[in-house]
Design a protein around this motif. Structure first.
Motif, PDB file in Angstrom:
ATOM      1  N   THR A  67       0.732  -1.099  -0.074  1.00  0.00           N
ATOM      2  CA  THR A  67       0.053   0.150  -0.078  1.00  0.00           C
ATOM      3  C   THR A  67       1.157   1.228  -0.037  1.00  0.00           C
ATOM      4  O   THR A  67       2.149   1.183   0.472  1.00  0.00           O
ATOM      5  N   THR A  68       0.232   2.299  -0.526  1.00  0.00           N
ATOM      6  CA  THR A  68       1.132   3.589  -0.549  1.00  0.00           C
ATOM      7  C   THR A  68       0.945   4.268   0.785  1.00  0.00           C
ATOM      8  O   THR A  68       0.171   3.869   1.511  1.00  0.00           O
ATOM      9  N   VAL A  69       2.032   5.208   0.961  1.00  0.00           N
ATOM     10  CA  VAL A  69       2.016   5.983   2.387  1.00  0.00           C
ATOM     11  C   VAL A  69       0.797   6.652   2.254  1.00  0.00           C
ATOM     12  O   VAL A  69       0.024   6.487   3.522  1.00  0.00           O
ATOM     13  N   LYS A  70       0.218   7.273   1.545  1.00  0.00           N
ATOM     14  CA  LYS A  70      -1.256   7.817   1.574  1.00  0.00           C
ATOM     15  C   LYS A  70      -2.051   7.010   2.037  1.00  0.00           C
ATOM     16  O   LYS A  70      -3.350   7.197   2.719  1.00  0.00           O
ATOM     17  N   GLU A  71      -2.374   5.760   1.332  1.00  0.00           N
ATOM     18  CA  GLU A  71      -3.315   4.515   1.748  1.00  0.00           C
ATOM     19  C   GLU A  71      -3.202   4.360   2.998  1.00  0.00           C
ATOM     20  O   GLU A  71      -4.256   4.198   3.882  1.00  0.00           O
ATOM     21  N   ARG A  72      -2.007   4.173   3.694  1.00  0.00           N
ATOM     22  CA  ARG A  72      -1.672   3.674   5.288  1.00  0.00           C
ATOM     23  C   ARG A  72      -2.284   4.879   6.035  1.00  0.00           C
ATOM     24  O   ARG A  72      -2.887   4.878   6.833  1.00  0.00           O
ATOM     25  N   ALA A  73      -1.795   6.197   5.927  1.00  0.00           N
ATOM     26  CA  ALA A  73      -2.226   7.384   6.663  1.00  0.00           C
ATOM     27  C   ALA A  73      -3.725   7.625   6.571  1.00  0.00           C
ATOM     28  O   ALA A  73      -4.432   7.640   7.364  1.00  0.00           O
ATOM     29  N   THR A  74      -4.613   7.461   5.352  1.00  0.00           N
ATOM     30  CA  THR A  74      -5.925   7.512   5.246  1.00  0.00           C
ATOM     31  C   THR A  74      -6.509   6.503   6.169  1.00  0.00           C
ATOM     32  O   THR A  74      -7.409   6.797   6.893  1.00  0.00           O
ATOM     33  N   LEU A  75      -5.818   5.257   6.140  1.00  0.00           N
ATOM     34  CA  LEU A  75      -6.570   4.293   7.010  1.00  0.00           C
ATOM     35  C   LEU A  75      -6.264   4.709   8.545  1.00  0.00           C
ATOM     36  O   LEU A  75      -7.261   4.547   9.410  1.00  0.00           O
ATOM     37  N   LEU A  76      -5.431   4.994   8.804  1.00  0.00           N
ATOM     38  CA  LEU A  76      -4.853   5.472  10.320  1.00  0.00           C
ATOM     39  C   LEU A  76      -6.050   6.622  10.800  1.00  0.00           C
ATOM     40  O   LEU A  76      -6.440   6.648  11.835  1.00  0.00           O
ATOM     41  N   ASN A  77      -6.161   7.593   9.726  1.00  0.00           N
ATOM     42  CA  ASN A  77      -7.040   8.421  10.014  1.00  0.00           C
ATOM     43  C   ASN A  77      -8.473   8.247   9.953  1.00  0.00           C
ATOM     44  O   ASN A  77      -9.506   8.835  10.988  1.00  0.00           O
ATOM     45  N   LYS A  78      -8.929   7.313   9.332  1.00  0.00           N
ATOM     46  CA  LYS A  78     -10.147   6.586   9.373  1.00  0.00           C
ATOM     47  C   LYS A  78     -10.455   6.057  10.743  1.00  0.00           C
ATOM     48  O   LYS A  78     -11.597   6.098  11.395  1.00  0.00           O
ATOM     49  N   ILE A  79      -9.424   5.442  11.325  1.00  0.00           N
ATOM     50  CA  ILE A  79      -9.674   4.932  12.504  1.00  0.00           C
ATOM     51  C   ILE A  79      -9.819   5.891  13.638  1.00  0.00           C
ATOM     52  O   ILE A  79     -10.697   5.792  14.591  1.00  0.00           O
ATOM     53  N   ALA A  80      -8.923   6.879  13.582  1.00  0.00           N
ATOM     54  CA  ALA A  80      -9.093   8.170  14.480  1.00  0.00           C
ATOM     55  C   ALA A  80     -10.480   8.656  14.471  1.00  0.00           C
ATOM     56  O   ALA A  80     -11.226   9.189  15.494  1.00  0.00           O
ATOM     57  N   ASP A  81     -11.080   8.844  13.297  1.00  0.00           N
ATOM     58  CA  ASP A  81     -12.298   9.508  13.110  1.00  0.00           C
ATOM     59  C   ASP A  81     -13.469   8.463  13.683  1.00  0.00           C
ATOM     60  O   ASP A  81     -14.569   8.867  14.121  1.00  0.00           O
ATOM     61  N   ILE A  82     -13.420   7.041  13.377  1.00  0.00           N
ATOM     62  CA  ILE A  82     -14.310   6.020  13.932  1.00  0.00           C
ATOM     63  C   ILE A  82     -14.110   6.392  15.696  1.00  0.00           C
ATOM     64  O   ILE A  82     -15.190   6.272  16.468  1.00  0.00           O
ATOM     65  N   ILE A  83     -13.050   6.691  16.325  1.00  0.00           N
ATOM     66  CA  ILE A  83     -12.805   6.739  17.738  1.00  0.00           C
ATOM     67  C   ILE A  83     -13.647   8.074  18.305  1.00  0.00           C
ATOM     68  O   ILE A  83     -14.288   7.917  19.110  1.00  0.00           O
ATOM     69  N   ASP A  84     -13.270   9.155  17.372  1.00  0.00           N
ATOM     70  CA  ASP A  84     -13.986  10.221  17.581  1.00  0.00           C
ATOM     71  C   ASP A  84     -15.529  10.288  17.654  1.00  0.00           C
ATOM     72  O   ASP A  84     -16.213  10.767  18.322  1.00  0.00           O
ATOM     73  N   ALA A  85     -16.014   9.350  16.561  1.00  0.00           N
ATOM     74  CA  ALA A  85     -17.293   9.316  16.347  1.00  0.00           C
ATOM     75  C   ALA A  85     -18.172   8.597  17.872  1.00  0.00           C
ATOM     76  O   ALA A  85     -19.375   8.960  17.921  1.00  0.00           O
ATOM     77  N   HIS A  86     -17.329   7.762  18.403  1.00  0.00           N
ATOM     78  CA  HIS A  86     -17.967   6.957  19.413  1.00  0.00           C
ATOM     79  C   HIS A  86     -17.110   7.605  20.749  1.00  0.00           C
ATOM     80  O   HIS A  86     -16.956   6.583  21.934  1.00  0.00           O
ATOM     81  N   THR A  87     -16.868   8.752  20.930  1.00  0.00           N
ATOM     82  CA  THR A  87     -16.206   9.289  22.095  1.00  0.00           C
ATOM     83  C   THR A  87     -17.092   8.822  23.448  1.00  0.00           C
ATOM     84  O   THR A  87     -16.621   8.499  24.345  1.00  0.00           O
TER      85      THR A  87
END
Length: 157
Positions: A67-87
């Protein structure tokens, strides 16, 4: 009395994309320290389960390393977004499980968990390789790339 939560009565191990019981079927119970109420039963991983998780991670690595660096970063940011949505939900569960004040889990623990994923997403986007001339005929190249898997084992006391 446990406040309204979306807790399951039992949790398995998430290995190779699926939930499953421990290899020997053993579980441990999690209790709210404030009330003594049982929160859930959780699968207690065995060495066989750990080995299965590591094997699955190595199989996944074959694709992940491409995977590209951008794809990995996007996935990590998605995890953060899910955590935020369920704070709120995550903070309540963390408070029930360990007895910390809700203001601490909601304003520190959960947001810092999301920030952790965003931090590493930023790190991999910002990290670049280098090319340095060591002398007139020798160049040192440093390329940043995934090299393997890691494992974190957490034991509940």
């Amino acid at each position: 009395m446990i406040p309204e939560t979306k807790l399951n009565s039992q949790y398995g191990l998430f290995i190779d994309g699926a939930w499953r019981p421990s290899a020997d079927g053993k579980t441990f119970d999690s209790f709210c320290p404030a009330t003594g109420d049982k929160l859930a039963s959780c699968a207690e991983a065995t060495q066989q389960d750990v080995d299965a998780a590591v094997d699955a991670a190595w199989r996944a690595f074959a694709t992940w390393k491409k995977t590209t660096v951008k794809e990995r970063a996007t996935l990590l940011n998605k995890i953060a977004d899910i955590i935020d949505a369920h704070t709120d939900e995550l903070a309540l569960i963390e408070t029930l499980d360990n007895g910390k004040p809700i203001r601490e889990t909601k304003n520190i623990d959960v947001p810092l968990s999301a920030a952790h994923f965003r931090y590493f997403a930023g790190c991999i986007l910002a990290e670049e390789g280098t090319a340095t001339m060591l002398d007139n005929t020798t160049m040192s190249l440093i390329l940043r790339e995934p090299i393997g898997v890691c494992l974190c084992v957490i034991k509940k006391q």
